[in-house]
Design a protein around this motif. Structure first.
Motif, PDB file in Angstrom:
ATOM      1  N   GLY A 191      26.348  30.875   8.710  1.00 33.22           N
ATOM      2  CA  GLY A 191      25.640  32.152   8.759  1.00 33.22           C
ATOM      3  C   GLY A 191      26.470  33.278   9.333  1.00 33.22           C
ATOM      4  O   GLY A 191      26.003  34.424   9.428  1.00 33.22           O
ATOM      5  N   ARG A 192      27.705  32.980   9.697  1.00 32.83           N
ATOM      6  CA  ARG A 192      28.563  33.999  10.299  1.00 32.83           C
ATOM      7  C   ARG A 192      29.064  34.975   9.226  1.00 32.83           C
ATOM      8  O   ARG A 192      29.449  34.584   8.149  1.00 32.83           O
ATOM      9  N   GLN A 193      29.022  36.293   9.554  1.00 35.54           N
ATOM     10  CA  GLN A 193      29.498  37.307   8.625  1.00 35.54           C
ATOM     11  C   GLN A 193      31.020  37.270   8.549  1.00 35.54           C
ATOM     12  O   GLN A 193      31.712  37.320   9.573  1.00 35.54           O
ATOM     13  N   ARG A 194      31.561  37.143   7.348  1.00 36.93           N
ATOM     14  CA  ARG A 194      33.015  37.106   7.137  1.00 36.93           C
ATOM     15  C   ARG A 194      33.398  38.158   6.114  1.00 36.93           C
ATOM     16  O   ARG A 194      32.545  38.673   5.368  1.00 36.93           O
ATOM     17  N   ALA A 195      34.690  38.470   6.031  1.00 40.35           N
ATOM     18  CA  ALA A 195      35.155  39.453   5.060  1.00 40.35           C
ATOM     19  C   ALA A 195      36.591  39.143   4.671  1.00 40.35           C
ATOM     20  O   ALA A 195      37.361  38.593   5.469  1.00 40.35           O
ATOM     21  N   LYS A 196      36.944  39.507   3.447  1.00 39.80           N
ATOM     22  CA  LYS A 196      38.313  39.356   2.968  1.00 39.80           C
ATOM     23  C   LYS A 196      38.668  40.600   2.168  1.00 39.80           C
ATOM     24  O   LYS A 196      37.865  41.073   1.343  1.00 39.80           O
ATOM     25  N   THR A 197      39.852  41.134   2.410  1.00 39.18           N
ATOM     26  CA  THR A 197      40.281  42.393   1.812  1.00 39.18           C
ATOM     27  C   THR A 197      41.381  42.164   0.788  1.00 39.18           C
ATOM     28  O   THR A 197      42.286  41.354   1.019  1.00 39.18           O
ATOM     29  N   PHE A 198      41.314  42.897  -0.333  1.00 39.45           N
ATOM     30  CA  PHE A 198      42.301  42.782  -1.404  1.00 39.45           C
ATOM     31  C   PHE A 198      42.902  44.162  -1.661  1.00 39.45           C
ATOM     32  O   PHE A 198      42.181  45.162  -1.751  1.00 39.45           O
ATOM     33  N   ALA A 199      44.224  44.230  -1.797  1.00 33.33           N
ATOM     34  CA  ALA A 199      44.914  45.497  -2.061  1.00 33.33           C
ATOM     35  C   ALA A 199      45.780  45.339  -3.299  1.00 33.33           C
ATOM     36  O   ALA A 199      46.014  44.237  -3.790  1.00 33.33           O
ATOM     37  N   GLY A 200      46.263  46.474  -3.815  1.00 38.60           N
ATOM     38  CA  GLY A 200      47.170  46.432  -4.948  1.00 38.60           C
ATOM     39  C   GLY A 200      46.454  46.512  -6.281  1.00 38.60           C
ATOM     40  O   GLY A 200      45.275  46.866  -6.378  1.00 38.60           O
ATOM     41  N   LYS A 201      47.145  46.124  -7.332  1.00 40.73           N
ATOM     42  CA  LYS A 201      46.638  46.219  -8.693  1.00 40.73           C
ATOM     43  C   LYS A 201      45.474  45.239  -8.897  1.00 40.73           C
ATOM     44  O   LYS A 201      45.512  44.113  -8.435  1.00 40.73           O
ATOM     45  N   ASN A 202      44.442  45.723  -9.591  1.00 42.17           N
ATOM     46  CA  ASN A 202      43.246  44.920  -9.888  1.00 42.17           C
ATOM     47  C   ASN A 202      42.573  44.389  -8.621  1.00 42.17           C
ATOM     48  O   ASN A 202      41.991  43.306  -8.619  1.00 42.17           O
ATOM     49  N   ALA A 203      42.642  45.149  -7.534  1.00 39.95           N
ATOM     50  CA  ALA A 203      42.051  44.700  -6.273  1.00 39.95           C
ATOM     51  C   ALA A 203      40.538  44.534  -6.387  1.00 39.95           C
ATOM     52  O   ALA A 203      39.958  43.595  -5.838  1.00 39.95           O
ATOM     53  N   LYS A 204      39.879  45.450  -7.116  1.00 36.70           N
ATOM     54  CA  LYS A 204      38.425  45.345  -7.246  1.00 36.70           C
ATOM     55  C   LYS A 204      38.024  44.075  -7.985  1.00 36.70           C
ATOM     56  O   LYS A 204      37.099  43.355  -7.574  1.00 36.70           O
TER      57      LYS A 204
END
Length: 426
Positions: free
Chosen positions: A50-63
């Motif tokens: 139940g812990r809130q986590r996050a992961k970030t993506f950068a660069g081309k086609n990041a979305k």
């Protein structure tokens, strides 16, 4: 239940970007310099706890990457296959401390495990994060070990690493176990003659060159097949002359140079009753007449109580000896006497152990047990009965490990061939 966020994944505003939204946030009032935002995309999710986590993506086609990661992670959490690779960043040394707390090991096993870790696993992988250990890394490590140690040591080191990583896999710290599929180098086979146990005639020749104090013990070993720790830890209270049997209830182990009693020999199958043959009974009665033992039955936790031991050190009366070894026969001291006696009898020879790559003297005192087992096999004792007497869990092990071809097998085959030779064309 809170509503699911509609802006997940979301784009993060960055100061270096010149789009309208980033400019309004970091440089209010200034004109924006580009239409599209260059900020990274962040996926937010909740792990199984139940812990809130996050992961970030950068660069081309990041979305697209952020959306694909979010769909995959949500599916893993729902199906229970989620792996928290962040938790796998712990080093193998740190992980071993946690892994060790889950183990329940006998003291002698714990001592061996610590030695394998310090000498072979920790120097190579100790500083590696769990997630960074790959299949090829393990194979390279095995190849390096094979150049400096024998297969027996390689096997113990590999098993330790494999067990640690299997637990990490079950704990959702790594996605796979890199030890899976790794093949250990095969041990060079021993020559069949090196696998044969000594004959009873050879054992008699060795015994004749041993100090007389040890003769009854050696005869007793030939008739019962007890392991060393069971033999030197035998107490008079466990010998029943009326029913002609010996109860094996405990053994003696050595941990960090200190002799200790252990309640259960090797495995649960070790607790057993062994028949007392007439030859063994005569040898034992003669020994007890010269070296009486107490019939007392002390608890294992109360210490060694050397007065109860049937086979004690010949120097058991020495205060120094009793304080150091508690009257128990020392295996290394006995081994020196045994080797010299085998050499004097003309029986000993050097054999290269393929597992350790070391030269060893044959026969070893443990080969008395092998000779006893082969004797049972030669006399038609069923495998299940031999298994019970030897204290093995698996009956198959009796056949492939302890039963050997009779020494006269080559001669018997030669006689058969010679008898049939007259029918063949020269």
């Amino acid at each position: 239940m809170p509503a699911k966020a509609r802006n997940n994944p979301r784009q993060i505003r960055v100061q270096s970007c010149g789009c309208k939204l980033c400019t309004d946030r970091f440089r209010p009032g200034e004109p924006f310099t580009r239409k599209d935002c260059t900020g990274p995309w962040q996926s937010r999710y909740r792990d199984p706890s139940g812990r809130q986590r996050a992961k970030t993506f950068a660069g081309k086609n990041a979305k697209a990457k952020a959306e694909a990661f979010l769909d995959k992670t949500r599916d893993q959490v729902r199906t229970g296959s989620f792996v928290d690779l962040d938790r796998g960043q712990v080093t193998l040394t740190e992980w071993r401390k946690q892994w060790q707390e889950s183990l329940t090991l006998a003291e002698n096993t714990a001592e061996t495990t610590a030695s394998v870790w310090l000498n072979h696993v920790q120097p190579h992988f100790g500083s590696w994060p769990l997630v960074s250990i790959g299949h090829l890394d393990v194979e390279i490590w095995i190849a390096k070990l094979s150049r400096v140690v024998g297969r027996g040591t390689i096997e113990k080191a590999y098993q330790m690493l494999d067990q640690m990583l299997r637990v990490a896999l079950r704990d959702r710290r790594i996605a796979h176990n890199p030890c899976e599929g790794v093949k250990l180098p095969p041990a060079p086979p021993k020559h069949p003659d090196d696998l044969l146990p000594p004959t009873y005639d050879q054992l008699a020749a060795i015994r004749a060159n041993m100090p007389e104090h040890y003769h009854p013990m050696l005869i007793f070993a030939e008739e019962t097949g007890l392991r060393w720790g069971e033999l030197v830890g035998l107490r008079l209270c466990h010998v029943d002359f009326k029913r002609s049997l010996v109860q094996v209830r405990e053994t003696v182990i050595q941990v960090r140079g200190k002799v200790q009693r252990k309640a259960y020999p090797k495995t649960d199958a070790g607790c057993r009753s062994v028949p007392l043959s007439a030859r063994a009974a005569r040898a034992l009665k003669g020994h007890l007449a010269a070296h009486p033992a107490s019939i007392g039955r002390s608890a294992v936790e109360s210490g060694m109580h050397p007065e109860e031991l049937v086979f004690r050190s010949p120097r058991a009366g020495s205060k120094t000896r009793v304080r150091t070894f508690s009257g128990v026969l020392g295996r290394s001291n006995f081994w020196r006497l045994w080797t010299k006696a085998a050499e004097d009898a003309g029986v000993a020879r050097k054999v290269i152990n393929p597992k350790t790559k070391r030269a060893e003297m044959w026969p070893h005192e443990h080969d008395i047990r092998h000779a006893f087992t082969s004797r049972l096999h030669a006399n038609g004792v069923p495998e299940a009965d031999a298994q019970k007497i030897l204290g093995h869990k698996r009956g198959g092990k009796v056949t492939w490990l302890y039963t050997h071809a009779r020494e006269d097998a080559v001669a018997r085959v030669r006689e058969a061939l010679d008898a049939d030779a007259s029918k063949l064309v020269s």
